[in-house]
Design an enzyme around this catalytic site. Structure first.
Site, PDB file in Angstrom:
ATOM      1  CE  LYS A   1      -1.459 -13.013   5.397  1.00 49.48           C
ATOM      2  NZ  LYS A   1      -2.613 -12.379   4.775  1.00 49.48           N
TER       3      LYS A   1
ATOM      4  NE  ARG B   1      -8.708 -13.645   2.059  1.00 54.70           N
ATOM      5  CZ  ARG B   1      -7.462 -13.344   2.459  1.00 54.70           C
ATOM      6  NH1 ARG B   1      -6.474 -14.215   2.316  1.00 54.70           N
ATOM      7  NH2 ARG B   1      -7.208 -12.168   3.001  1.00 54.70           N
TER       8      ARG B   1
HETATM    9  C1  LIG Z   1      -2.139 -11.468   3.884  1.00 54.41           C
HETATM   10  C2  LIG Z   1      -2.837 -10.267   3.519  1.00 54.41           C
HETATM   11  C3  LIG Z   1      -2.145  -9.235   2.863  1.00 54.41           C
HETATM   12  C4  LIG Z   1      -0.694  -9.341   2.445  1.00 54.41           C
HETATM   13  O1  LIG Z   1      -0.569 -10.202   1.336  1.00 54.41           O
HETATM   14  P1  LIG Z   1       0.836 -10.439   0.611  1.00 54.41           P
HETATM   15  O2  LIG Z   1       0.499 -11.239  -0.587  1.00 54.41           O
HETATM   16  O3  LIG Z   1       1.683 -11.168   1.565  1.00 54.41           O
HETATM   17  O4  LIG Z   1       1.389  -9.109   0.267  1.00 54.41           O
HETATM   18  C5  LIG Z   1      -2.858  -8.086   2.580  1.00 54.41           C
HETATM   19  N1  LIG Z   1      -4.148  -7.961   2.920  1.00 54.41           N
HETATM   20  C6  LIG Z   1      -4.836  -8.937   3.552  1.00 54.41           C
HETATM   21  C7  LIG Z   1      -6.266  -8.729   3.889  1.00 54.41           C
HETATM   22  C8  LIG Z   1      -4.204 -10.126   3.868  1.00 54.41           C
HETATM   23  O5  LIG Z   1      -4.880 -11.082   4.491  1.00 54.41           O
END
Ligand SMILES: *Cc1c(COP(=O)(O)O)cnc(C)c1O
Length: 642
Positions: free
Chosen positions: A49, A144
């Site tokens: 992302k 969250r």
């Molecule tokens: C963005 C995200 C991740 C990845 O997080 P990083 O810190 O980039 O490894 C994993 N799980 C969810 C639900 C996310 O939104």
């Protein structure tokens, strides 16, 4: 040249900000994370992302051993799918009610926390006769997303009864909002909830997904509960850092992404503003330290393009003073005279800066495949021979007009394929001998042969398609596939033939460029508009000029690929073939386009289609001149930076 890109040499880069993306480093980072996790029986979903679901980045992760991709935006999921990424795709952000239909149609697994959304997913999947997989997210205190643990069992009881959805796992996300750190305790709690759920409802959970890059330190310390079998990792792969302390992760690179922009002012000035100090453009009242006169540099990048606080100069002698919307101010005093106007200092990016730069339309993304410079890659591509294949009559017609002599005159040895018709294996063989296949045929079905041959040699290539028609005709698709009017659609995976479908993994619509388009059927237009192919119509060429169009086209086709296929149908040129048109490219524009392609050094295969052996002499002679330009003969004699 540590710390900066040279000014104005070699590859011409836009004057504005550029984010270079080193796929090799991303691949190596992925491999480091995957192998650590494998030791602990943990499967990794690579999270794209922060790179906006860029397919080249996802491919690099896959080359590094990643088997699942996680994304938070549906738009990015579509981007990945359109580029032939067919591994398991996981939607990370809790789905909105309004998009459940699209989600069950395009993602394999979604993370969920809302019963009403899961009911809607159930309905949507059931209507399609499919089963959509879900991972239930638990909130273990980061506040969250996630189901509050007390609500898990009652909610699961209802979900188990729903058709069209299946709970395949349970997961949690920490260190995102509340900054809660994964520990043996909270991970242990996740495992216990999973076991309780399995026992209560006699289900087997394939995923116990213990979080993101912040879970890596716990894993490496050996304290991760064994039952955790899945992580979703973005930052550690993209930027080489765990996210509890943001320490570099062993065996990874922190500079797979580097931002640069041009120095537009360089002057010795005071360190203290002169006059009464109020708020600046962003409503902040700054304080300044008087350090006497310093050398100040200004870069043409600002808050509009990137999160400035997340940048760090690669040359540690430079210091960021601040930024406004469009200007970044540097103290370059310590660098002495080593910087000059026009230089492009490099910056490492943190997660926030990466995200903003990837999302800014004004930051050019430049993908590197190899370590080292783009120029370096160019030399490696240099070919010494041309291998002719295609339809006998057309080849003979070109030979009669001096094809071989012309190629030899510009330094190529000419070889001729033995078989009478071009074959994918012949094209592949020629490429393996470092020759450029030149395929001459009657219609674009021969382009598909060329694509198949090139895909046997390169994992990813781009395409520049010079044609007045798009090759996207749905009506063409019903007829014999790949014949003329639907060849491009077939190559990009819209057709039915399995032979061509595999091309999608090598040729992305995002690396496909049509130049000179002037005829589309209405349905074709719609398909094309949704395809992510970049089409430059004659109108675009009038507006932008052919030089800019080819410049952009080369950039698009070369982005993250290892070379370019050039397909040329002479009818794209005005007043040349039987398909008489005054509207096509002029002779001069065509030569310029071909010379720019030659100069890029990126062309791996060329085909020329649409001529019959009996076509007029003039058509063959003129087309031959264009071919020779594409192979490096200078007609216009200028130098074009591409
Ligand atoms: C963005 C995200 C991740 C990845 O997080 P990083 O810190 O980039 O490894 C994993 N799980 C969810 C639900 C996310 O939104």
């Amino acid at each position: 040249m540590p710390g900066k890109l040279p000014a104005g040499q070699g590859f011409k880069i836009m004057s504005g900000p550029v984010l270079t993306i080193d796929l090799e480093k991303i691949e190596k980072n992925a491999r480091a994370i995957v192998s650590l996790c494998r030791e602990h029986n943990i499967k990794v979903a690579g999270v794209t992302k922060a790179a906006c679901g860029m397919p080249q980045v996802a491919r690099a992760m896959i080359r590094g051993g990643i088997q699942e991709i996680g994304e938070s935006r549906l738009e990015n999921i579509h981007r990945l799918r359109a580029s032939g990424i067919n591994c398991t795709l996981i939607l990370l952000r809790i789905p909105p009610l309004s998009e459940v239909d699209e989600i069950v149609a395009s993602v394999d697994i979604s993370l969920n926390s809302e019963l009403s959304v899961i009911k809607a997913l159930s309905g949507a999947a059931d209507r399609r006769g499919i089963v959509h997989k879900i991972i239930l997210m638990l909130d273990l205190g980061d506040l969250r997303e996630g189901i509050w643990p007390d609500d898990l069992m009652p909610m699961a009881r209802e979900i188990i009864e729903l058709p069209g959805v299946r709970i395949v796992g349970i997961g949690t996300n920490l260190t995102c909002y509340g900054g809660v750190i994964p520990t043996r305790d909270n991970m242990g709690a996740l495992v216990e909830y999973a076991r309780a759920l399995e026992a209560r409802y006699s289900v087997k959970l394939r995923y116990i997904s213990g979080g993101n890059s912040s879970s890596l330190p716990l894993l490496a310390s050996g304290k991760m509960p064994e039952a955790i079998n899945h992580l979703r990792i973005g930052e550690a792969i993209l930027l080489g850092r765990e996210t509890v302390h943001r320490n570099p992760w062993p065996g990874t690179f922190q500079d797979a992404f580097l931002l640069s922009s041009e120095l537009i002012e360089l002057k010795e000035k005071p360190s203290l503003p002169i006059g009464e100090i109020g708020e600046n453009a962003f409503g902040v009242k700054n304080t300044f330290e008087d350090r006497g006169n310093i050398i100040r540099g200004i870069l043409n990048i600002g808050r509009e393009d990137v999160n400035i606080e997340g940048l760090r100069p690669v040359d540690r002698r430079l210091a960021i003073l601040g930024a406004s919307s469009n200007h970044l101010l540097l103290d370059v005093t310590a660098a002495g005279t080593s910087l000059k106007l026009g230089d492009r200092p490099l910056f490492e990016v943190n997660y926030a800066a990466l995200l903003s730069a990837m999302n800014s339309a004004d930051v050019q993304k430049k993908v590197l495949l190899t370590e080292g410079s783009a120029e370096h890659a160019l030399h490696a591509l240099h070919a010494s021979g041309v291998s002719l294949s295609g339809e006998r009559g057309v080849i003979e017609a070109f030979k009669k007009r001096g094809l071989e002599k012309g190629l030899e005159a510009i330094g190529y040895q000419v070889f001729e394929a033995e078989e009478t018709i071009a074959s994918a294996s012949g094209v592949k063989l020629a490429l393996s001998k470092n020759r450029i296949p030149l395929i001459l045929g009657r219609d674009h079905s021969i382009s598909l042969t060329g694509f198949l041959g090139l895909s046997g040699q390169l994992d990813a290539f781009g395409l520049i398609w010079f044609d007045s028609k798009a090759g996207f005709s749905p009506s063409g698709m019903e007829q014999k596939e790949g014949q003329g009017r639907s060849a491009l659609a077939a190559a990009l995976g819209y057709g039915m033939s399995p032979a061509f479908r595999e091309l999608k993994a090598h040729l992305s619509p995002e690396n496909t460029v049509i130049i000179g388009l002037r005829e589309v059927e209405p349905q074709e237009e719609e398909l094309l508009a949704h395809s992510r192919v970049r089409a430059f119509t004659m109108g675009n060429i009038d507006e932008l000029g052919i030089k800019e169009v080819v410049h952009q086209g080369l950039r698009i086709a070369a982005s993250g690929t290892r070379g370019i296929y050039v397909s040329f149908r002479p009818a794209v040129v005005a007043n040349l073939t039987e398909e008489e048109s005054m509207e096509g490219l002029t002779f001069r524009e065509t030569h310029l386009a071909m010379e720019m392609i030659a100069q890029s050094g990126l062309m791996k295969v060329m085909d020329v289609v649409g001529l019959e052996p009996g076509d007029p002499d003039r058509v063959f002679r003129k087309t031959l001149e264009f071919i020779l330009s594409a192979f490096g003969k200078k007609i216009l004699g200028k130098i074009y930076h591409v």
